[in-house]
Design a protein around this motif. Structure first.
Motif, short mmCIF file in Angstrom:
data_model
loop_
_atom_site.label_atom_id
_atom_site.label_comp_id
_atom_site.label_asym_id
_atom_site.label_seq_id
_atom_site.Cartn_x
_atom_site.Cartn_y
_atom_site.Cartn_z
N TYR A 98 0.82 -1.21 0.00
CA TYR A 98 0.00 0.00 0.00
C TYR A 98 0.86 1.26 0.00
O TYR A 98 0.67 2.16 -0.83
N PHE A 99 1.79 1.35 0.94
CA PHE A 99 2.59 2.58 1.05
C PHE A 99 3.59 2.74 -0.09
O PHE A 99 3.92 3.86 -0.46
N ARG A 100 4.04 1.66 -0.67
CA ARG A 100 5.03 1.73 -1.75
C ARG A 100 4.39 2.03 -3.10
O ARG A 100 4.90 2.82 -3.88
N PHE A 101 3.24 1.41 -3.38
CA PHE A 101 2.68 1.47 -4.73
C PHE A 101 1.33 2.17 -4.85
O PHE A 101 0.95 2.59 -5.94
N ILE A 102 0.58 2.31 -3.77
CA ILE A 102 -0.79 2.80 -3.89
C ILE A 102 -0.99 4.19 -3.29
O ILE A 102 -1.58 5.07 -3.91
N ASP A 103 -0.49 4.41 -2.09
CA ASP A 103 -0.83 5.60 -1.31
C ASP A 103 -0.35 6.92 -1.94
O ASP A 103 -1.12 7.87 -2.01
N ASN A 104 0.91 7.01 -2.31
CA ASN A 104 1.48 8.26 -2.87
C ASN A 104 1.21 9.47 -1.99
O ASN A 104 0.95 10.57 -2.48
N GLY A 105 1.23 9.30 -0.68
CA GLY A 105 1.05 10.41 0.26
C GLY A 105 -0.39 10.75 0.57
O GLY A 105 -0.65 11.69 1.33
N PHE A 106 -1.36 10.02 0.01
CA PHE A 106 -2.77 10.33 0.20
C PHE A 106 -3.17 10.35 1.67
O PHE A 106 -3.83 11.29 2.13
N LEU A 107 -2.80 9.32 2.41
CA LEU A 107 -3.23 9.19 3.79
C LEU A 107 -2.78 10.37 4.64
O LEU A 107 -3.59 11.01 5.32
N PHE A 108 -1.50 10.70 4.58
CA PHE A 108 -0.98 11.77 5.42
C PHE A 108 -1.44 13.14 4.94
O PHE A 108 -1.69 14.03 5.75
N THR A 109 -1.58 13.33 3.65
CA THR A 109 -2.09 14.59 3.13
C THR A 109 -3.51 14.83 3.61
O THR A 109 -3.87 15.93 4.05
N THR A 110 -4.33 13.81 3.56
CA THR A 110 -5.72 13.93 3.99
C THR A 110 -5.80 14.20 5.49
O THR A 110 -6.57 15.06 5.93
N TYR A 111 -4.99 13.48 6.28
CA TYR A 111 -4.97 13.74 7.73
C TYR A 111 -4.51 15.17 8.01
O TYR A 111 -5.08 15.85 8.87
N ARG A 112 -3.49 15.64 7.30
CA ARG A 112 -3.00 17.02 7.49
C ARG A 112 -4.11 18.03 7.21
O ARG A 112 -4.30 18.99 7.96
N GLU A 113 -4.81 17.84 6.09
CA GLU A 113 -5.89 18.76 5.73
C GLU A 113 -6.98 18.79 6.80
O GLU A 113 -7.47 19.86 7.16
N GLN A 114 -7.35 17.61 7.31
CA GLN A 114 -8.38 17.56 8.34
C GLN A 114 -7.91 18.22 9.64
O GLN A 114 -8.66 18.96 10.27
N LEU A 139 6.40 13.84 10.87
CA LEU A 139 7.49 12.87 11.04
C LEU A 139 7.11 11.53 10.41
O LEU A 139 7.91 10.95 9.66
N LEU A 140 5.90 11.05 10.68
CA LEU A 140 5.46 9.79 10.09
C LEU A 140 5.41 9.87 8.56
O LEU A 140 5.75 8.92 7.87
N ALA A 141 5.00 11.01 8.05
CA ALA A 141 4.91 11.18 6.59
C ALA A 141 6.29 11.15 5.94
O ALA A 141 6.41 10.84 4.75
N SER A 142 7.32 11.45 6.71
CA SER A 142 8.67 11.43 6.15
C SER A 142 9.27 10.03 6.08
O SER A 142 10.32 9.83 5.48
N PHE A 143 8.60 9.05 6.68
CA PHE A 143 9.09 7.67 6.65
C PHE A 143 8.99 7.10 5.24
O PHE A 143 8.04 7.38 4.52
N PRO A 145 8.39 3.80 2.71
CA PRO A 145 7.45 2.68 2.85
C PRO A 145 8.00 1.55 3.73
O PRO A 145 7.26 0.97 4.53
N SER A 146 9.30 1.29 3.64
CA SER A 146 9.90 0.25 4.48
C SER A 146 9.87 0.65 5.95
O SER A 146 9.54 -0.18 6.82
N GLU A 147 10.21 1.89 6.25
CA GLU A 147 10.20 2.36 7.63
C GLU A 147 8.78 2.36 8.20
O GLU A 147 8.56 1.98 9.35
N MET A 148 7.82 2.79 7.38
CA MET A 148 6.43 2.81 7.81
C MET A 148 5.95 1.39 8.11
O MET A 148 5.30 1.12 9.12
N THR A 149 6.31 0.46 7.23
CA THR A 149 5.91 -0.93 7.41
C THR A 149 6.52 -1.51 8.68
O THR A 149 5.83 -2.18 9.46
N LEU A 150 7.81 -1.27 8.90
CA LEU A 150 8.45 -1.78 10.11
C LEU A 150 7.85 -1.15 11.37
O LEU A 150 7.72 -1.83 12.40
N ASN A 151 7.50 0.12 11.30
CA ASN A 151 6.86 0.78 12.43
C ASN A 151 5.51 0.12 12.74
O ASN A 151 5.21 -0.19 13.90
N LEU A 152 4.70 -0.08 11.71
CA LEU A 152 3.40 -0.71 11.92
C LEU A 152 3.54 -2.16 12.38
O LEU A 152 2.79 -2.63 13.23
#
Length: 179
Positions: A98-114, A139-143, A145-152
């Motif tokens: 998801y974070f490597r191929f699909i998201d393209n920053g969508f999740l964090f951008t949407t959270y930031r806007e909200q 900070l999380l948005a700067s991770f 995809p590998s770092e985000m995956t390991l964090n989760l």
């Protein structure tokens, strides 16, 4: 029903962990979809609350099918811990995709806007809390995809360690001794 003694604890944990991992992946899909349909965010929360119940169901099923209806605390804890670890590993693969191929920053951008929309309407301590939350989000948005995956993955394993304790206490059942 006669228990199958050829099946090991690890094999059962892998089987049930795979089912739980699929459940977690389907649940994870609700997060980005929940931005367009708020009901799906509520469904995500409810399904998240169901995770320990599902862990209990699988551990109880393991006790009944493969342990003649009895299980020690240690064995129940080990099974439940393995269950969560295997589910976490499978889910980590989906997170990476998801974070490597699909998201393209969508999740964090949407959270930031909200958060920014809420930030503009509050003052005082709440604004400070939102500023700190924004820093954490950045900070999380700067991770990667590998770092985000390991964090989760590490979060899921940590919560699995915690959830395995009460589950094992509820599932353990001693063999009744006859006098």
């Amino acid at each position: 029903m006669t228990p199958d003694k050829t099946v090991t604890l690890q094999e059962c944990a892998m089987r049930f962990g795979t089912l739980m991992g699929i459940f977690w992946i389907l649940k994870f899909i609700l997060i980005p979809l929940g931005f367009t349909m708020p009901f799906l965010q509520l469904l995500f929360i409810l399904l998240t609350l169901f995770v320990p119940i599902l862990g209990y169901i699988y551990a109880r099923r393991y006790r009944e099918r493969y342990n003649e209806g009895t299980i020690s605390f240690g064995r129940a804890y080990t099974f439940t811990l393995f269950l969560y670890v295997f589910a976490s590993i499978l889910t980590a693969a989906a997170h990476y995709i998801y974070f490597r191929f699909i998201d393209n920053g969508f999740l964090f951008t949407t959270y930031r806007e909200q958060m920014e929309a809420v930030r503009q309407s509050v003052q005082g301590d709440m604004a400070t809390i939102l500023d700190q939350s924004m820093q954490t989000l950045n900070l999380l948005a700067s991770f990667s995809p590998s770092e985000m995956t390991l964090n989760l993955l590490s979060n899921n394993v940590f919560y699995g360690i915690i959830l395995a304790l009460p589950t094992a206490l509820l599932v353990m059942k001693r063999k009744k001794t006859s006098i």
